[in-house]
Design an enzyme around this catalytic site. Structure first.
Site, short mmCIF file in Angstrom:
data_model
loop_
_atom_site.label_atom_id
_atom_site.label_comp_id
_atom_site.label_asym_id
_atom_site.label_seq_id
_atom_site.Cartn_x
_atom_site.Cartn_y
_atom_site.Cartn_z
CE LYS A 71 5.10 11.64 -3.39
NZ LYS A 71 5.78 10.40 -3.59
CG ASP A 108 5.17 6.61 -6.41
OD1 ASP A 108 6.07 6.99 -6.94
OD2 ASP A 108 4.89 7.28 -5.37
#
Ligand code: ATR
Length: 280
Positions: A71, A108
């Site tokens: 990520k 997110d």
């Protein structure tokens, strides 16, 4: 046509990747919407990250999800990073732009807020308490700031990590020992630690000082009803489980890759819960 002609492709890259629930979510939507597209899980070791991204170009890939451990390390390998991902310092969704470049995003943060908004009202005029200062907390702090929450209180076992986060997202930092005291007056309590997850220690916190009107949410979704959520519900607090964030964060990627904006429905929840061995 973006990503070349033929069947549009997307997927998730990680190392390992077998645990990812993203294929189950996106394939459900592809089938539900009758879209001829593919969503694949691709195991990519850190050494192969750059080559893998290059191999996606021109091979029909519209983009992909990114999971651990890529990520953060993927960021310099992409052509652009959107402001949300830049602020969080991590990418979970990559989208091929009109010019063929890969843009890193972080869904997110909007996913967390969308999950809360689907079931409750966010009380922006009352403090939000965030437990934990890992990667998930960064996205949550960004989303709370975006949603206009005026005061954020953050507490972490390792105080220095909370202080590092508060340098990017204005928040009041407290000692882990004070985690119950800072519940006073709060309108939202978020467990962003791994405590309470299956196989991890329990989250040791009394809710006595938390107003019963405060919304309580957990990023943990294995189990779906954590001990924290059970105790909150028993005393009358509204609760939001962690599965919603996972489902809502997927909406933006799907829409960018395949066109239609998919819906988070009880049927999708049930489909994903069945995969983690829990009833709807
Ligand atoms: P993620 O990126 O998914 O948030 P992480 O970076 O490993 O994962 O963060 C896990 C969070 O759970 C951290 O806030 C961690 O606290 P520390 O920063 O002090 O490690 C918290 N956590 C994990 N085990 C814990 C424990 N036994 N007691 C208190 N906090 C714990």
């Amino acid at each position: 046509m973006i990503g070349g002609s033929g069947i549009p492709r997307a997927g998730v890259i990680g190392w390992p990747v077998g645990h990812s629930l993203s294929p189950r979510i996106h394939r459900f939507w592809l089938a539900e919407l009758g879209i001829e597209g593919r969503y694949e899980a691709v195991v990519v070791s850190p050494d192969w990250l750059g080559d893998t991204i290059e191999s996606f170009r021109g091979a029909g890939w519209r983009g992909f999800n990114v999971t651990v451990p890529h990520k953060e390390t993927i960021m310099p390998l992409l052509d652009a990073i959107d402001p949300v991902a830049h602020a969080i310092g991590a990418v979970n969704t990559v989208v091929m732009r009109e010019d063929g470049g890969f843009e890193g995003r972080n869904t997110d943060a909007p996913g967390f807020i969308a999950s809360l908004r689907a079931t409750c009202v966010i009380q922006t005029d009352r403090p939000a308490v965030v437990l934990g200062a890992g990667g998930a907390s960064r996205a949550i702090l960004a989303s709370l700031k975006d949603a206009g929450v005026r005061e954020i209180r953050i507490v972490n076992r390792d105080r220095s990590r909370a202080e590092a986060l508060a340098a990017s997202f204005p928040a009041i930092v407290a000692d882990w020992a004070d985690r119950e005291r800072i519940l006073e007056g709060a309108g939202l309590l978020i467990n962003a630690t791994s405590l309470g997850m299956a196989g991890q220690p329990a989250l040791d916190i009394s809710l006595d000082r938390l107003p019963v009107t405060a919304v309580v949410t957990d990023i943990v979704y294995r189990p779906l009803k954590t001990d924290l959520l059970t105790r909150a519900q028993v005393r009358g607090n509204p609760v939001v489980d962690g599965l919603g964030m996972l489902l809502y964060q997927a909406v933006e990627g799907f829409a960018a890759w395949f066109g239609p904006t998919p819906k988070v429905t009880p049927a999708l929840r049930g489909h994903v819960l069945a995969a983690i061995g829990q009833g709807a």
